[in-house]
Design an enzyme around this catalytic site. Structure first.
Site, PDB file in Angstrom:
ATOM      1  N   LYS A  11       0.812  -1.089   0.143  1.00  0.00           N
ATOM      2  CA  LYS A  11       0.026  -0.115   0.247  1.00  0.00           C
ATOM      3  C   LYS A  11       0.996   1.287  -0.165  1.00  0.00           C
ATOM      4  CE  LYS A  11      -3.226  -2.598   2.706  1.00  0.00           C
ATOM      5  NZ  LYS A  11      -4.570  -2.679   2.437  1.00  0.00           N
ATOM      6  N   GLU A  97      -9.310  -0.704  -2.402  1.00  0.00           N
ATOM      7  CA  GLU A  97      -9.027   0.487  -2.125  1.00  0.00           C
ATOM      8  C   GLU A  97      -8.834   1.327  -3.247  1.00  0.00           C
ATOM      9  OE1 GLU A  97      -5.527  -0.386   0.324  1.00  0.00           O
ATOM     10  OE2 GLU A  97      -6.838  -1.199   1.777  1.00  0.00           O
ATOM     11  N   GLU A 167     -10.693 -10.938  -2.702  1.00  0.00           N
ATOM     12  CA  GLU A 167     -10.349 -10.136  -1.338  1.00  0.00           C
ATOM     13  C   GLU A 167     -11.723  -9.742  -0.878  1.00  0.00           C
ATOM     14  OE1 GLU A 167      -6.269  -8.882  -1.132  1.00  0.00           O
ATOM     15  OE2 GLU A 167      -7.325  -7.345  -2.078  1.00  0.00           O
ATOM     16  N   GLY A 173      -7.889  -4.999   5.899  1.00  0.00           N
ATOM     17  CA  GLY A 173      -7.120  -4.110   6.946  1.00  0.00           C
ATOM     18  C   GLY A 173      -8.202  -4.012   8.200  1.00  0.00           C
TER      19      GLY A 173
HETATM   20  C1  PEP Z   1      -4.606  -6.086   0.541  1.00  0.00           C
HETATM   21  O1  PEP Z   1      -4.115  -4.972   0.642  1.00  0.00           O
HETATM   22  O2  PEP Z   1      -4.654  -6.595  -0.391  1.00  0.00           O
HETATM   23  C2  PEP Z   1      -4.909  -6.695   1.987  1.00  0.00           C
HETATM   24  C3  PEP Z   1      -5.786  -7.914   1.878  1.00  0.00           C
HETATM   25  O3  PEP Z   1      -4.762  -6.041   3.092  1.00  0.00           O
HETATM   26  P1  PEP Z   1      -4.572  -6.805   4.468  1.00  0.00           P
HETATM   27  O4  PEP Z   1      -3.914  -8.049   4.509  1.00  0.00           O
HETATM   28  O5  PEP Z   1      -3.858  -5.551   5.531  1.00  0.00           O
HETATM   29  O6  PEP Z   1      -6.331  -6.890   4.800  1.00  0.00           O
END
Ligand code: PEP
Length: 249
Positions: A11, A97, A167, A173
């Site tokens: 990120k 995001e 995801e 997050g």
């Molecule tokens: C991501 O940024 O793709 C992600 C899954 O973040 P996190 O592991 O922090 O949930």
């Protein structure tokens, strides 16, 4: 049969200097790892120095987004050609995001994907439902719409250069991960979609990563699921000990 792929999405963390120190530490820890792919996706500014630091390493370098054109009047953007020249070989597309804060759409992801492939790069295409969508029972419909949009006009021959990341937005997050069974169920749905849209062979070969609060404490159970081929990790990829533990799940 499908080689596991563990990817770190950093990120907007780490300066180029911090990034280089971090990957040097990581490389020293992971020298013996050969049976799985390891990828780091730093902020674009750090890609050249990270790629140089990893030039003799098994750890691969990727980017977090790329534009649908190779050049043009697009202030603030970077093209796949530029990222490739900087040392990135894989591009994350459609991260939630980007969808949430930068108005990313499936149509734009599709255009970006075509340009990533045209530049001879590999893509990780992210899909996932929000909490409201999961609670109202429309997860599969949402994923299907995203897949249809993102893969419009993408040929069978391109699938070898694509990884899909499931995801769930509510797990990114937040510390709340999908249970291994919940994730496996959606992965199976995604694979079935590819079998129908392309063919069974391509769907069987496709790697599908899970992402969303993956940590050293939960990766083993996730990776034990038959449909889960890797992890896309944000927060827990930012510390060398924790990323090493993830890679060695
Ligand atoms: C991501 O940024 O793709 C992600 C899954 O973040 P996190 O592991 O922090 O949930």
């Amino acid at each position: 049969m499908r080689k596991p792929v563990i990817a770190g999405n950093w990120k907007m963390y780490k300066s180029p200097k911090e990034a280089v120190a971090f990957v040097r530490e990581l490389d020293a820890k992971l020298k013996d790892v050969k049976d799985r792919e390891v990828l780091v996706c730093p902020p674009a500014l750090a890609i050249p120095s990270v790629a140089e630091a990893l030039s003799f390493s098994n750890i691969q370098v990727g980017a977090q987004d790329a534009h649908w054109e190779n050049e043009g009047a697009y202030t603030g953007n970077l093209s796949p050609a530029m990222l490739k020249a900087a040392g990135a070989k894989t591009i994350i597309l459609g991260h939630s995001e980007k969808r949430q804060y930068d108005a990313e759409t499936d149509e734009r992801i599709n255009r970006k994907l075509k340009n990533v492939l045209k530049n001879g790069l590999r893509a990780i295409v992210c899909v996932g439902e929000t909490l409201k969508e999961r609670e109202t029972g429309v997860t599969e419909g949402v994923i299907e719409t995203q897949l249809k949009g993102c893969f419009s006009g993408i040929g069978l021959g391109d699938l070898a250069s694509i990884i899909v990341a499931y995801e769930p937005v509510w797990a990114i997050g937040t510390g709340k991960n999908a249970t291994p069974e919940q994730a496996n169920e959606v992965h199976a749905f995604i694979r079935k979609w590819f079998a129908t849209r392309y063919n069974q062979e391509a769907a069987t070969a496709l790697r599908i990563q899970y992402g969303g609060s993956v940590k050293p404490e939960n990766i083993k159970q996730l990776m034990a699921q038959p449909e889960i081929d890797g992890a896309l990790v944000g927060g827990a990829s930012l510390k060398a000990d924790s990323f090493e533990a993830l890679v060695r799940f």
